[in-house]
Each structure stands twice: as structure tokens, then as C-alpha cells.
Design a protein around this motif. Sequence first.
Motif: not given
Length: 240
Positions: A32-38, A47, A57, A117, A119
Amino acid sequence: MTTGVRRRMGVEERRQQLIGVALDLFSHRSPDDVSIDEIAAAAGISRPLVYHYFPGKLSLYEAALRRAAEDLAERFVEPREGPLGARLLRVMGRFLSFVDDHGPGFSALMRGGPAVSSGGGCAVGPASASATNALIDSVRQAAYDQILAHLGVTEPSARLELVVRSWISLAESTALLWLDGRRVPRAELELQLVHDFAALTAVSAAHDEEMAALLRGILAAEPPDGPFADLIGRLVALAP
């Protein structure tokens, strides 16, 4: 400084790259702390291109879990040569190495996965949880099959199945507890888990002649400096 043209990846190659990048990020932080942007930045792509290969994700997380499960199952593969204690010690070394390197990912896998979560902002549903549980079961079954193969048993008795499956569960729970602070040196824990297998087998052998015969065979092949012999020495030293 050297420059060059970036090589264009094929579809499957790019998917595998993204899975590897995501697994590395999920291994060190909660999904949950990792974003698609990362993930996109780590893979060196945009992205929107991540979404071209994975709808969100959640699907990427599930693919990363599958790879982690396959890797973990392979940690139990060991040549069937030499005394059993030494073999199990090598297996536990690889197992705890995986746990050490992929702490959050291992926790997520063994606990059924966090509510990641997708996308579209939807949490993990029953179908996803079921898929994750199937992955966990496949790892446990692979470990079980490997241990039986090392014991040279094709049709395990009810007591032997209890011992092996109980030990696998114990290794899981021990690893999860160990991750919270790593307060026991890893090498000591690896040895302790091998001792745990011997102890579970010995307790069962005290109640069943078939298990007793199996244990005698294991100990007969154990060298004086092996982990099972080490446990016997420690127990004898505790006797009054």
C-alpha cells in the motif's frame, strides 16, 4: 559518460521486468506504500505504460506474489546426498535468507496479502484472497513433498504427515515472529529449526514404532558433528 540507444523490450520481457521491480519494492515496504509512479520510475518507463501491461497495482502485486511463491518453493529443493541434518540446515539457510531479504513480501504472502488497492481503487476481493491462499498452499505442499523425498518416504503414515506439516507451519510462524526485530541471530535460528524437526520426530517416535524406526535410520547416518548429534549433546548436558 557513455550513451546509447535504449533497447526496446518485448511484451513478456517487459512484464517480467515490471514484476521484478515490483517484487523488489514490495519486499521492503508494504504494498500500500508503493505507488504505480514509483514502480514506473524504477522500471524506467511512464506510468501509462505500466497500465499497458497490468490493469492496476493489484494485478501487478499478485504477479509479484506468484514469483515470490515460486522462489520460496525452490528454496526447499536440495540434492538428496549426505546426512539429513546437514541437508535440512542448508534448506533452512536458504529459507531464512529469503525471509530476511523479502520481509514485508514474505509476511504478505504468508498472511494472505494485505488489502492492496487496484488501479480503480477497489480492495482485494474473495477471488484474489483465494488465489493468494492457493499460492501459499502450493509453497507448503512443495516443502512437504521435498521433505518426504529426503526421508525416502512415498506413502507417509498419519504420524509422519503430522510431523512434517507441523514443522513447516512452525518454520513459517517462527520466521514471521523473527522478522519483528530479528532478535535471534539468523544462523542460530536456522539450527534451532533443524533441531525442532528432530524434536518433533523424536516425540512422535516415542509413541509409534514406525516413527521410531525412521528416527533410528536418520540418527544412524548422522555424523558426530551434525546438527542432530548437536541436539542430542545439548539435551544430555541438561540432564541432572
